[in-house]
Design a protein around this motif. Structure first.
Motif, mmCIF file in Angstrom:
data_model
loop_
_atom_site.group_PDB
_atom_site.id
_atom_site.type_symbol
_atom_site.label_atom_id
_atom_site.label_comp_id
_atom_site.label_asym_id
_atom_site.label_seq_id
_atom_site.Cartn_x
_atom_site.Cartn_y
_atom_site.Cartn_z
ATOM 1 N N GLU A 89 39.363 49.681 38.559
ATOM 2 C CA GLU A 89 38.634 50.943 38.390
ATOM 3 C C GLU A 89 37.131 50.693 38.424
ATOM 4 O OE1 GLU A 89 37.229 54.732 37.620
ATOM 5 O OE2 GLU A 89 39.187 54.072 38.370
ATOM 6 N N LEU A 90 36.664 49.619 37.789
ATOM 7 C CA LEU A 90 35.235 49.332 37.815
ATOM 8 C C LEU A 90 34.775 48.946 39.220
ATOM 9 C CD1 LEU A 90 34.238 47.507 34.521
ATOM 10 C CD2 LEU A 90 34.109 49.911 35.126
ATOM 11 N N LYS A 91 35.610 48.212 39.934
ATOM 12 C CA LYS A 91 35.248 47.896 41.316
ATOM 13 C C LYS A 91 35.157 49.178 42.146
ATOM 14 C CE LYS A 91 36.598 45.443 45.482
ATOM 15 N NZ LYS A 91 37.610 44.644 46.202
ATOM 16 N N LYS A 92 36.085 50.080 41.939
ATOM 17 C CA LYS A 92 36.080 51.355 42.657
ATOM 18 C C LYS A 92 34.816 52.149 42.355
ATOM 19 C CE LYS A 92 38.811 55.605 43.170
ATOM 20 N NZ LYS A 92 40.042 56.328 42.715
ATOM 21 N N ARG A 93 34.370 52.102 41.096
ATOM 22 C CA ARG A 93 33.168 52.847 40.701
ATOM 23 C C ARG A 93 31.895 52.257 41.284
ATOM 24 N NH1 ARG A 93 33.578 53.762 34.127
ATOM 25 N NH2 ARG A 93 35.722 54.582 34.032
ATOM 26 N N TYR A 94 31.796 50.911 41.268
ATOM 27 C CA TYR A 94 30.515 50.279 41.556
ATOM 28 C C TYR A 94 30.473 49.466 42.856
ATOM 29 C CZ TYR A 94 29.384 51.499 36.736
ATOM 30 O OH TYR A 94 29.160 52.186 35.564
ATOM 31 N N PHE A 95 31.620 48.928 43.287
ATOM 32 C CA PHE A 95 31.651 48.111 44.506
ATOM 33 C C PHE A 95 32.888 48.456 45.348
ATOM 34 C CE2 PHE A 95 28.826 45.613 41.850
ATOM 35 C CZ PHE A 95 27.909 45.084 42.746
ATOM 36 N N PRO A 96 33.050 49.701 45.752
ATOM 37 C CA PRO A 96 34.244 50.085 46.515
ATOM 38 C C PRO A 96 34.362 49.304 47.818
ATOM 39 C CG PRO A 96 32.553 51.790 46.639
ATOM 40 C CD PRO A 96 32.086 50.814 45.608
ATOM 41 N N GLU A 97 35.563 48.806 48.052
ATOM 42 C CA GLU A 97 35.891 48.082 49.287
ATOM 43 C C GLU A 97 34.993 46.867 49.521
ATOM 44 O OE1 GLU A 97 36.201 50.730 52.608
ATOM 45 O OE2 GLU A 97 37.256 52.255 51.456
ATOM 46 N N ASP A 98 34.523 46.265 48.450
ATOM 47 C CA ASP A 98 33.676 45.086 48.555
ATOM 48 C C ASP A 98 34.529 43.843 48.822
ATOM 49 O OD1 ASP A 98 31.790 43.103 48.332
ATOM 50 O OD2 ASP A 98 31.485 43.319 46.173
ATOM 51 N N PRO A 99 34.314 43.124 49.927
ATOM 52 C CA PRO A 99 35.128 41.943 50.236
ATOM 53 C C PRO A 99 34.819 40.741 49.354
ATOM 54 C CG PRO A 99 33.369 42.175 51.849
ATOM 55 C CD PRO A 99 33.310 43.412 50.977
ATOM 56 N N TYR A 100 33.730 40.814 48.578
ATOM 57 C CA TYR A 100 33.330 39.679 47.750
ATOM 58 C C TYR A 100 33.765 39.821 46.298
ATOM 59 C CZ TYR A 100 30.576 38.581 51.844
ATOM 60 O OH TYR A 100 30.189 38.299 53.139
ATOM 61 N N TRP A 101 34.638 40.777 46.041
ATOM 62 C CA TRP A 101 35.229 40.924 44.705
ATOM 63 C C TRP A 101 36.718 41.169 44.883
ATOM 64 C CZ3 TRP A 101 33.473 45.010 40.492
ATOM 65 C CH2 TRP A 101 34.192 44.775 39.316
ATOM 66 N N ARG A 102 37.511 40.183 44.509
ATOM 67 C CA ARG A 102 38.966 40.251 44.678
ATOM 68 C C ARG A 102 39.625 40.347 43.309
ATOM 69 N NH1 ARG A 102 42.556 35.634 47.830
ATOM 70 N NH2 ARG A 102 44.592 36.673 47.686
ATOM 71 N N ILE A 103 40.632 41.212 43.192
ATOM 72 C CA ILE A 103 41.306 41.464 41.908
ATOM 73 C C ILE A 103 42.808 41.338 42.096
ATOM 74 C CG2 ILE A 103 41.651 43.119 40.030
ATOM 75 C CD1 ILE A 103 38.988 44.451 41.024
ATOM 76 N N GLU A 104 43.466 40.606 41.208
ATOM 77 C CA GLU A 104 44.905 40.400 41.314
ATOM 78 C C GLU A 104 45.554 40.357 39.937
ATOM 79 O OE1 GLU A 104 45.302 37.614 45.298
ATOM 80 O OE2 GLU A 104 45.012 36.628 43.362
ATOM 81 N N ASP A 105 46.864 40.581 39.916
ATOM 82 C CA ASP A 105 47.672 40.259 38.746
ATOM 83 C C ASP A 105 47.924 38.758 38.774
ATOM 84 O OD1 ASP A 105 48.051 42.917 37.803
ATOM 85 O OD2 ASP A 105 49.574 43.237 39.337
ATOM 86 N N GLY A 106 47.891 38.117 37.632
ATOM 87 C CA GLY A 106 48.145 36.683 37.605
ATOM 88 C C GLY A 106 48.175 36.158 36.184
ATOM 89 N N THR A 107 48.670 34.945 36.036
ATOM 90 C CA THR A 107 48.734 34.307 34.726
ATOM 91 C C THR A 107 48.210 32.889 34.814
ATOM 92 O OG1 THR A 107 50.198 33.444 32.998
ATOM 93 C CG2 THR A 107 51.170 33.773 35.164
ATOM 94 N N VAL A 108 47.536 32.464 33.779
ATOM 95 C CA VAL A 108 46.974 31.114 33.729
ATOM 96 C C VAL A 108 48.074 30.057 33.681
ATOM 97 C CG1 VAL A 108 46.835 30.970 31.211
ATOM 98 C CG2 VAL A 108 45.139 29.773 32.613
ATOM 99 N N PHE A 109 49.307 30.445 33.415
ATOM 100 C CA PHE A 109 50.413 29.498 33.339
ATOM 101 C C PHE A 109 51.122 29.291 34.683
ATOM 102 C CE2 PHE A 109 50.234 31.122 28.878
ATOM 103 C CZ PHE A 109 49.741 29.951 28.329
ATOM 104 N N ASP A 110 50.737 30.062 35.686
ATOM 105 C CA ASP A 110 51.299 29.898 37.030
ATOM 106 C C ASP A 110 50.433 28.889 37.780
ATOM 107 O OD1 ASP A 110 52.200 30.051 39.633
ATOM 108 O OD2 ASP A 110 52.377 32.244 39.644
ATOM 109 N N LEU A 111 50.808 27.615 37.711
ATOM 110 C CA LEU A 111 49.971 26.567 38.274
ATOM 111 C C LEU A 111 49.847 26.678 39.793
ATOM 112 C CD1 LEU A 111 50.961 23.429 36.165
ATOM 113 C CD2 LEU A 111 49.072 25.035 35.841
ATOM 114 N N ASP A 112 50.906 27.113 40.464
ATOM 115 C CA ASP A 112 50.821 27.283 41.917
ATOM 116 C C ASP A 112 49.782 28.344 42.265
ATOM 117 O OD1 ASP A 112 52.735 25.352 42.435
ATOM 118 O OD2 ASP A 112 54.400 26.788 42.443
#
Length: 274
Positions: A89-112
């Motif tokens: 939501e913050l990316k949408k507000r301030y940096f929409p469609e910005d290729p230099y900000w990537r957002i994902e679901d993830g966990t620090v325990f997924d070493l791969d």
């Protein structure tokens, strides 16, 4: 149902993302500026131009946003889908469609997954690793994406001994049901308010000042931080020297340390990979 949602439904995890969503309704430019100041102060930089910044447990997304505004190429991820949505939501507000900000679901325990991200100049994880359920393993895993000469900026709840044990029970109780949650809120929020009022009166300070100026504390919100504190479970703690020794033994040098004075709160650390 995602794993985080399963843990929430079983009373084993606080709804971090839900609290962050409420926080975003109050977010304004002054909060963002204070978040930027926090990064610049602790990292001792004027900006982050040309740097790769990894936000592990991005939460509201405020510090991913601050890093992007300071010029960094940002990668954000969070275990809690609602938190990932807040960051998006913050990316949408301030940096929409910005290729230099990537957002994902993830966990620090997924070493791969962690290894797939590559290496970063700055790995940031503020107030996150002690909520994973296995703090020391999480602290080990966050070292993987730090490049040679790169920096790790983390904060960990201070070990207060018996008080930390009592707070762990309170947090678990908060997360175990709606009625218990309300009981905790209506017991402790008034306590926080009136204890703060008493301190301000005794010291001759303006009682409103702590609320009006709280956003200078990393751009955060006092009420939402209270809720996060009361419900933030899982919950682990460490003494500053324990964190220092952990990273020293892994060839990391402490560059900056900001403690909470031995009491309630987080100790902040900036380490450099040697």
């Amino acid at each position: 149902m995602r794993q985080a949602e399963i843990e929430i439904s079983k009373g084993k995890r606080f709804e971090f993302g839900k609290n962050w969503a409420r926080f975003l309704k109050t977010l304004n430019e002054s909060h963002i500026i204070e978040a930027e100041k926090s990064l610049k102060q602790m990292l001792e930089v004027k900006d982050l131009t040309g740097k790769k910044f990894l936000d592990i447990g991005s939460g509201s997304g405020l510090f991913s946003l601050a890093a992007r505004r300071l010029g960094a190429q940002v990668h954000s991820f969070d275990y809690d889908a609602q938190s990932t949505a807040c960051t998006s939501e913050l990316k949408k507000r301030y940096f929409p469609e910005d290729p230099y900000w990537r957002i994902e679901d993830g966990t620090v325990f997924d070493l791969d997954y962690i290894k797939s991200l590559g290496e970063f100049d700055i790995v940031y994880s503020w107030g996150v690793l002690h909520h994973t359920g296995d703090m020391w393993q999480a602290m080990k895993n966050v070292l993987l994406p730090v490049k040679q000469g790169g920096r790790l900026f983390i904060s960990i709840y201070n070990d207060q001994g018996i008080r930390s044990i009592l707070w762990r029970h309170i947090k678990r109780y908060y997360c175990s049901g709606a009625i218990k949650r309300l009981w905790i809120i209506f017991t402790f929020i008034p306590f926080f308010i009136f204890s703060g009022l008493a301190i301000d009166i005794i010291t001759g300070k303006n009682p409103l000042k702590r609320y009006l100026e709280y956003k200078k504390n990393r751009g955060m919100s006092l009420f939402h931080d209270w809720i996060d504190w009361l419900g933030g479970f899982p919950f682990e703690v460490a003494k500053p020297e324990e964190v220092f020794d952990f990273f020293l033994n892994r060839n990391y040098m402490l560059q900056r340390l900001k403690t909470c004075g031995g009491g309630l709160g987080c100790n902040e650390f900036v380490f450099k990979r040697l």
